[in-house]
Design an enzyme around this catalytic site. Structure first.
Site, PDB file in Angstrom:
ATOM      1  N   THR A  81      47.341 -13.868  42.837  1.00 33.70           N
ATOM      2  CA  THR A  81      48.555 -13.386  43.512  1.00 33.70           C
ATOM      3  C   THR A  81      49.722 -13.317  42.533  1.00 33.70           C
ATOM      4  O   THR A  81      50.520 -12.372  42.553  1.00 33.70           O
ATOM      5  CB  THR A  81      48.913 -14.326  44.683  1.00 33.70           C
ATOM      6  OG1 THR A  81      47.811 -14.356  45.580  1.00 33.70           O
ATOM      7  CG2 THR A  81      50.149 -13.867  45.423  1.00 33.70           C
ATOM      8  N   HIS A  86      49.364 -10.283  40.530  1.00 29.45           N
ATOM      9  CA  HIS A  86      49.799  -9.088  41.275  1.00 29.45           C
ATOM     10  C   HIS A  86      51.326  -8.969  41.264  1.00 29.45           C
ATOM     11  O   HIS A  86      51.871  -7.869  41.141  1.00 29.45           O
ATOM     12  CB  HIS A  86      49.309  -9.145  42.725  1.00 29.45           C
ATOM     13  CG  HIS A  86      47.827  -9.020  42.862  1.00 29.45           C
ATOM     14  ND1 HIS A  86      47.073  -8.221  42.039  1.00 29.45           N
ATOM     15  CD2 HIS A  86      46.949  -9.593  43.723  1.00 29.45           C
ATOM     16  CE1 HIS A  86      45.799  -8.314  42.389  1.00 29.45           C
ATOM     17  NE2 HIS A  86      45.699  -9.141  43.399  1.00 29.45           N
ATOM     18  N   HIS A  95      52.934 -20.801  42.921  1.00 25.74           N
ATOM     19  CA  HIS A  95      52.760 -21.621  44.129  1.00 25.74           C
ATOM     20  C   HIS A  95      51.739 -22.745  43.964  1.00 25.74           C
ATOM     21  O   HIS A  95      51.699 -23.656  44.771  1.00 25.74           O
ATOM     22  CB  HIS A  95      52.380 -20.737  45.317  1.00 25.74           C
ATOM     23  CG  HIS A  95      51.130 -19.946  45.103  1.00 25.74           C
ATOM     24  ND1 HIS A  95      51.132 -18.702  44.514  1.00 25.74           N
ATOM     25  CD2 HIS A  95      49.845 -20.228  45.357  1.00 25.74           C
ATOM     26  CE1 HIS A  95      49.903 -18.262  44.438  1.00 25.74           C
ATOM     27  NE2 HIS A  95      49.091 -19.167  44.932  1.00 25.74           N
ATOM     28  N   GLU A  96      50.892 -22.689  42.925  1.00 20.35           N
ATOM     29  CA  GLU A  96      49.863 -23.729  42.788  1.00 20.35           C
ATOM     30  C   GLU A  96      50.430 -24.824  41.891  1.00 20.35           C
ATOM     31  O   GLU A  96      50.524 -24.639  40.685  1.00 20.35           O
ATOM     32  CB  GLU A  96      48.595 -23.118  42.199  1.00 20.35           C
ATOM     33  CG  GLU A  96      48.039 -22.004  43.092  1.00 20.35           C
ATOM     34  CD  GLU A  96      46.862 -21.249  42.474  1.00 20.35           C
ATOM     35  OE1 GLU A  96      46.466 -21.557  41.333  1.00 20.35           O
ATOM     36  OE2 GLU A  96      46.347 -20.343  43.147  1.00 20.35           O
ATOM     37  N   CYS A 117      49.516 -22.475  65.690  1.00 24.21           N
ATOM     38  CA  CYS A 117      49.872 -23.818  65.201  1.00 24.21           C
ATOM     39  C   CYS A 117      49.546 -24.857  66.271  1.00 24.21           C
ATOM     40  O   CYS A 117      48.986 -25.907  65.969  1.00 24.21           O
ATOM     41  CB  CYS A 117      51.364 -23.889  64.866  1.00 24.21           C
ATOM     42  SG  CYS A 117      51.783 -23.086  63.317  1.00 24.21           S
ATOM     43  N   CYS A 174      49.021 -19.147  61.432  1.00 22.51           N
ATOM     44  CA  CYS A 174      50.363 -19.140  62.053  1.00 22.51           C
ATOM     45  C   CYS A 174      50.983 -17.751  61.916  1.00 22.51           C
ATOM     46  O   CYS A 174      50.918 -17.137  60.857  1.00 22.51           O
ATOM     47  CB  CYS A 174      51.256 -20.166  61.352  1.00 22.51           C
ATOM     48  SG  CYS A 174      53.008 -19.997  61.764  1.00 22.51           S
ATOM     49  N   ILE A 188      38.337 -18.827  41.924  1.00 21.99           N
ATOM     50  CA  ILE A 188      37.955 -19.397  43.233  1.00 21.99           C
ATOM     51  C   ILE A 188      36.443 -19.298  43.420  1.00 21.99           C
ATOM     52  O   ILE A 188      35.819 -20.174  44.015  1.00 21.99           O
ATOM     53  CB  ILE A 188      38.740 -18.722  44.379  1.00 21.99           C
ATOM     54  CG1 ILE A 188      40.248 -19.006  44.192  1.00 21.99           C
ATOM     55  CG2 ILE A 188      38.284 -19.261  45.733  1.00 21.99           C
ATOM     56  CD1 ILE A 188      41.136 -18.402  45.253  1.00 21.99           C
ATOM     57  N   THR A 241      41.328 -17.245  55.640  1.00 20.09           N
ATOM     58  CA  THR A 241      42.679 -17.173  55.089  1.00 20.09           C
ATOM     59  C   THR A 241      43.217 -18.587  54.912  1.00 20.09           C
ATOM     60  O   THR A 241      43.054 -19.434  55.797  1.00 20.09           O
ATOM     61  CB  THR A 241      43.604 -16.307  55.975  1.00 20.09           C
ATOM     62  OG1 THR A 241      44.874 -16.186  55.334  1.00 20.09           O
ATOM     63  CG2 THR A 241      43.784 -16.858  57.355  1.00 20.09           C
TER      64      THR A 241
HETATM   65 ZN    ZN Z   1      46.971 -19.142  44.779  1.00 18.08          ZN
HETATM   66 ZN    ZN Z   2      52.959 -21.126  63.795  1.00 13.65          ZN
END
Ligand code: ZN
Ligand code: ZN
Length: 352
Positions: free
Chosen positions: A44, A47, A67-68, A103, A111, A179, A292
């Site tokens: 990501t 990208h 983000h990781e 959630c 969510c 992954i 996901t």
């Molecule tokens: Zn990631």
């Molecule tokens: Zn939610």
């Protein structure tokens, strides 16, 4: 505490990223401020770096990427009770609302109000990052942060492999990027009987073999469908973990997935494509499962138990570690593909 921090930010609507100082983030009452120790580069992030069509519509500039992460808690908001100053944490990167139907039914990974760190808000390619405390996962502080930061994508692999029965099953991992190789490692750790690794890149296949894949096939060199059918008495594999996003690989997998089998899909195709629903889905009675994110926080617990068991090979999965300022090397490697997980080290742990 400094007032400025180094960041890798996306400032302009074009390929590339900018190494720039920004002000330290402020935190709300339910947030923590994390001093970033290590981050890994995700597809990501690539990208966003390349600024592809998805990134153009999704990313609001300017934004700190990444983000990781693994880092140390430096400050916490007044409502935070579960996380302490000094804790070494990783982050579940999906920030969820906690109030929607999904959630409330234990399905926060879908969510409808999800915001993603480093995608919808400032991320972790920075010396400090602010995150909601409820997204923190407290780690064993003795483990190298270079391995702790990869737990978020590891969670994707775990969620994919363990979204149905795996023990004693034959399983194919289609697409052995970072992954994918984690999925190979997880599948072997939880007792899959035979793991088939499929990729167009021989470096990645070798890595998959190192992590325990029993068979590895490059579709440029062998007829993957024929080979897998041959090794499975003509029946095919019980489980396919689709991580390539390739329509050709997907349709081949439909041919070597056993009747009654499971196809769990994490890979994202660039565009819609055609599959033979009648012959490959209905008459074979297979289950197709979209994957996901991670089950919150069930997948993280599974990851912790797998890491603690010593059955995963994190030091083989992380193939490259660079200092933060050498990010360009990391991105170049990710784009070229001869790598497992690529990590950037950022800060040092403090004695708090
Ligand atoms: Zn990631
Ligand atoms: Zn939610």
């Amino acid at each position: 505490m400094p007032t400025l921090m180094k960041t890798l930010s996306k400032l302009k609507p074009e390929a590339g990223a900018t190494w720039i100082e920004r002000e330290l983030p402020t935190i709300g009452d339910d947030d923590i401020l994390v001093k970033t120790l290590a981050v890994s580069i995700c597809g990501t992030d690539v990208h966003i770096y390349e600024y592809n069509d998805w990134a153009k519509t999704r990313i609001h500039l300017p934004q700190i990427m990444g983000h990781e992460l693994a880092g140390q808690v430096i400050r916490k908001g007044i409502h935070v009770t579960d996380v302490e100053i000094g804790d070494i944490v990783s982050a579940e990167t999906h920030i969820v609302c906690g109030t929607c139907e999904f959630c409330l039914s234990g399905n926060a990974h879908i969510c409808q109000n999800t915001k993603i760190i480093g995608v919808d808000r400032d991320g972790a390619f920075a010396e400090y990052v602010a995150i909601p405390a409820k997204n923190a996962w407290v780690n064993d502080p003795t483990v190298d942060p270079a391995y702790l930061c990869i737990q978020e994508p590891l969670g994707n692999a775990i969620h994919t492999v363990l979204s149905g029965e795996t023990q004693g099953k034959t399983l194919a991992v289609v697409g052995c990027g970072p992954i994918g190789i984690m999925a190979v490692d997880v599948a072997k750790a939880v007792g899959a009987s035979h793991v088939f690794a499929i990729d167009l890149n021989d470096y990645r296949l070798e890595l998959a073999e190192k992590l325990g894949a029993d068979f590895s096939y490059n579709p440029k060199k062998v007829d993957v469908v024929a080979q897998i059918l041959k090794e499975t008495n003509g029946l095919g594999v019980d489980v396919v973990c689709e991580m390539s996003g390739s329509p050709i690989a997907f349709n081949q997998a439909m041919k070597y997935l056993k009747k009654g089998g499971r196809m769990s899909i994490l890979g994202l195709p660039d565009a819609p494509f055609t599959i033979d629903v009648a012959n490959d889905v209905v008459f074979k009675g297979i289950t197709i499962h979209g994957i996901t994110g991670r089950r919150m926080m069930h997948t993280w617990q599974q990851g912790k138990e797998l890491i603690d068991s010593g059955k995963l090979h994190l030091s083989d999965i992380v193939t490259h570690i660079f200092p933060f300022e050498n990010y360009e090397e990391g991105f170049a490697l990710m784009r070229q593909g001869n790598c497992g997980k690529v990590v950037l080290r950022i800060g040092e742990k403090e004695n708090l």
